[in-house]
Design an enzyme around this catalytic site. Sequence first.
Site, short mmCIF file in Angstrom:
data_model
loop_
_atom_site.label_atom_id
_atom_site.label_comp_id
_atom_site.label_asym_id
_atom_site.label_seq_id
_atom_site.Cartn_x
_atom_site.Cartn_y
_atom_site.Cartn_z
N HIS A 53 -3.67 5.14 -5.88
CA HIS A 53 -3.61 6.49 -5.17
C HIS A 53 -3.52 7.98 -5.60
O HIS A 53 -3.52 8.23 -6.63
CB HIS A 53 -2.56 5.81 -4.27
N HIS A 55 -1.28 10.45 -5.75
CA HIS A 55 0.54 10.67 -5.75
C HIS A 55 0.28 11.21 -7.50
O HIS A 55 -0.19 10.50 -8.38
CB HIS A 55 1.46 9.64 -6.24
N ASP A 57 2.25 11.58 -10.38
CA ASP A 57 2.70 10.63 -10.85
C ASP A 57 1.86 9.44 -11.00
O ASP A 57 2.03 8.46 -11.99
CB ASP A 57 4.35 9.99 -10.85
N HIS A 58 0.88 9.43 -10.25
CA HIS A 58 -0.65 7.81 -11.84
C HIS A 58 -1.49 8.68 -11.59
O HIS A 58 -2.93 8.20 -12.27
CB HIS A 58 -0.51 6.94 -9.55
N HIS A 111 2.22 2.76 2.00
CA HIS A 111 2.40 3.75 1.22
C HIS A 111 1.74 4.70 1.45
O HIS A 111 2.18 5.96 1.72
CB HIS A 111 3.03 3.12 -0.66
N ASP A 128 1.84 1.21 -5.90
CA ASP A 128 3.57 1.51 -5.48
C ASP A 128 3.08 0.52 -4.33
O ASP A 128 4.58 0.70 -3.62
CB ASP A 128 3.25 3.10 -5.56
N HIS A 166 5.94 1.18 -11.03
CA HIS A 166 7.69 2.07 -11.45
C HIS A 166 8.65 0.70 -11.86
O HIS A 166 8.30 -0.61 -11.72
CB HIS A 166 7.79 2.04 -10.75
#
Length: 255
Positions: A53, A55, A57-58, A111, A128, A166
């Site tokens: 996805h 985001h 942090d990915h 999410h 996530d 995570h």
Amino acid sequence: MHLVALPALADNYIWLQHDDDGHALVVDPGEAEPVERALRERGLSLRAILLTHHHQDHIGGVEALRRNHAAEVYAPHDLRIDHANQRLADGDTLELATPAARFDVIAVPGHTLSHIAYAGEGVLFCGDTLFSLGCGRLFEGTPAQMLASLDRLAALPGDLQVCCAHEYTAANGRFAREIDGGNAALEARLAEVARLRTAYQPTLPVPLERERQTNPFLRVDDPALVGWAARRGIGTLDREARFAAIRAAKDAYPG
């Protein structure tokens, strides 16, 4: 295929798989440096980047990795991800030549609306959507969408190793115990988690079957969770409302 969890950022894992010939893929590289270090240390060549996805942090490390490596980037159909060579959708099959790997692509909105997961080669890269003992927050989707996504993941073979993104297991476990405290499998998992974290080891991957036994978001139909919801005035037949109540309780949980 060999599987490695690369710690990144505050609490992310970037997942790396490689074969014995030195070909590697990575999943959700939120930063490039941990990947570059792992490639150097293991003498690996990066061939593919899989994204679940949009985001940051990915995907934050993708641009730098593309500058340094001839790696194909696979991602969902989402214009917020502008690094992809190839787009994937629900029902697609991703087949890689190097490293030789095959993954089924599963749409798992909740999410985010465009979130996908990859299942194959003995693992489930679920981003996530599913966490150990938890699930992702609903930033874009509805409880109905997330519940349907988790139902799809829960129906996969139980020996798949869940590779979420995570290290949330201990915190998730404290909440799980609050609402499912009589679960012996959960208590055994929490003891294992405590041992692993004391030794600074990842709590992942974990077999999907263990998540089916311990994760309250995969146990919305279990009598313990039905009873928890009933005590809050939620009808026993309304599993969507049950799931939404568990997610709302987790969102408000101080731990």
